[in-house]
Design a protein around this motif. Structure first.
Motif, PDB file in Angstrom:
ATOM      1  N   UNK A 147     -35.531 -25.278  16.259  1.00  0.00           N
ATOM      2  CA  UNK A 147     -36.313 -25.091  17.491  1.00  0.00           C
ATOM      3  C   UNK A 147     -35.387 -25.004  18.705  1.00  0.00           C
ATOM      4  N   UNK A 148     -34.394 -25.893  18.748  1.00  0.00           N
ATOM      5  CA  UNK A 148     -33.473 -25.883  19.885  1.00  0.00           C
ATOM      6  C   UNK A 148     -32.661 -24.600  19.927  1.00  0.00           C
ATOM      7  N   UNK A 149     -32.209 -24.130  18.770  1.00  0.00           N
ATOM      8  CA  UNK A 149     -31.461 -22.869  18.722  1.00  0.00           C
ATOM      9  C   UNK A 149     -32.337 -21.701  19.137  1.00  0.00           C
ATOM     10  N   UNK A 150     -33.609 -21.727  18.736  1.00  0.00           N
ATOM     11  CA  UNK A 150     -34.514 -20.630  19.100  1.00  0.00           C
ATOM     12  C   UNK A 150     -34.775 -20.626  20.596  1.00  0.00           C
ATOM     13  N   UNK A 151     -34.974 -21.793  21.190  1.00  0.00           N
ATOM     14  CA  UNK A 151     -35.169 -21.862  22.639  1.00  0.00           C
ATOM     15  C   UNK A 151     -33.943 -21.339  23.375  1.00  0.00           C
ATOM     16  N   UNK A 152     -32.770 -21.705  22.871  1.00  0.00           N
ATOM     17  CA  UNK A 152     -31.537 -21.232  23.505  1.00  0.00           C
ATOM     18  C   UNK A 152     -31.416 -19.728  23.385  1.00  0.00           C
ATOM     19  N   UNK A 153     -31.792 -19.192  22.239  1.00  0.00           N
ATOM     20  CA  UNK A 153     -31.697 -17.734  22.040  1.00  0.00           C
ATOM     21  C   UNK A 153     -32.653 -16.991  22.962  1.00  0.00           C
ATOM     22  N   UNK A 154     -33.854 -17.583  23.174  1.00  0.00           N
ATOM     23  CA  UNK A 154     -34.866 -16.913  23.995  1.00  0.00           C
ATOM     24  C   UNK A 154     -34.604 -17.132  25.489  1.00  0.00           C
ATOM     25  N   UNK A 155     -33.648 -18.024  25.799  1.00  0.00           N
ATOM     26  CA  UNK A 155     -33.290 -18.263  27.199  1.00  0.00           C
ATOM     27  C   UNK A 155     -34.318 -19.100  27.896  1.00  0.00           C
TER      28      UNK A 155
END
Length: 310
Positions: free
Chosen positions: A302-310
């Motif tokens: 989830x944290x990686x996805x949030x970071x990817x989506x900015x």
């Protein structure tokens, strides 16, 4: 007089009734298979299939007169089933349901004799009441759009697999034996279904936003056009997904077969690539090789996805 074939399965002796009953008539897209052939198939794939069934409530797709006759879906376990077949009582809205559970080869054979062609399994196990609502599998369902071909499914699977790799979530592919592919992610039993489905939807939305001409998360068919729908709706309590190595009620008896990522490039690959004639060979190849034994938490992803989506 009804014919009976007696088979020995482990410590049990079982009767197969009307073994010559044709369940899959010969057609232009496949050869003829009888109930005896179905029983033999499930006996052959039991070592590969049972690890994906044990402990899970099942929904049985039964075709008493073969694929050209009426079908029905069975959740409740009939009283006449032998007492050695495992059962699990699970909550549902307004009450409970007593589902069958397939723990051994004898159960596979018994249910095949009941003209159960396809086993649909829960994405959670029922071995602990406190964990029944916490899945250990996440499933993305990839079917081609109406009029689309399997190339679009391959493309979507590659893109989704690459994104999951970025999120450090190992995943496995499976032909469904019907139209498309399932992409399966093993999970630790920590997240409830709502959280898992929400995460899956976020992944699908991210991918559809990056490839708007090819992929969509639009639920209504009229809004999809010719784009492939990234379906995450199976990730819900009491929903089911076709089990690995389950036979589908289609001409030629195609099978839902786990595959390796390398096999995605095989020019012969489509959703019905394997049938009961050769799926056991795919099982012996062990394309998932222990993948499903090592579930991941969704927190880091989830944290990686949030970071990817900015």
């Amino acid at each position: 007089m009804t014919s009976i074939e007696t088979v020995r399965v482990g410590r049990r002796t079982l009767d197969v009734h009307r073994p010559d009953k044709v369940l899959f008539p010969a057609s232009g897209s496949g050869k003829e298979y009888t109930k005896s052939g179905l029983v033999a198939y499930y006996r052959a794939v039991a070592p590969f299939m049972l690890p994906h069934l044990r402990g899970r409530p099942l929904m049985l797709e039964r075709h008493p007169d073969g694929i050209d006759g009426p079908q029905f879906m069975q959740k409740n376990t009939p009283d006449h089933y032998p007492d050695w077949i495992e059962r699990v009582e699970v909550p549902k809205e307004g009450g409970t349901v007593v589902h069958p559970v397939c723990a051994n080869t004898a159960t596979l054979v018994y249910l095949a004799d009941q003209a159960c062609l396809t086993f649909h399994r829960w994405l959670s196990k029922a071995d602990r009441t406190d964990l029944i609502a916490r899945p250990d599998r996440l499933v993305f369902d990839l079917d081609p759009a109406d009029g689309g071909d399997f190339a679009s499914v391959r493309q979507a699977a590659r893109l989704l697999g690459e994104l999951l790799d970025e999120l450090e979530l190992p995943s496995g592919l499976m032909t469904t034996g019907s139209r498309g592919l399932h992409l399966v992610v093993p999970l630790v039993r920590r997240h409830d279904f709502d959280g898992v489905r929400e995460f899956a939807a976020d992944v699908a939305d991210t991918l559809a936003h990056a490839h708007p001409d090819a992929l969509t998360t639009e639920v209504r068919k009229k809004d999809r056009g010719d784009r492939l729908y990234l379906d995450v709706q199976r990730n819900a309590y009491a929903q089911t997904a076709v089990a690995p190595f389950a036979v589908r009620a289609e001409p030629g008896a195609p099978v839902a077969a786990p595959i390796s990522w390398r096999q995605l490039d095989d020019p012969r690959l489509d959703a019905q690539r394997w049938t009961i004639a050769d799926a056991a060979e795919q099982g012996r190849a062990n394309p998932w090789a222990g993948l499903m034994n090592h579930g991941r938490s969704l927190g880091p992803a989830r944290r990686l996805l949030r970071s990817r989506r900015g």
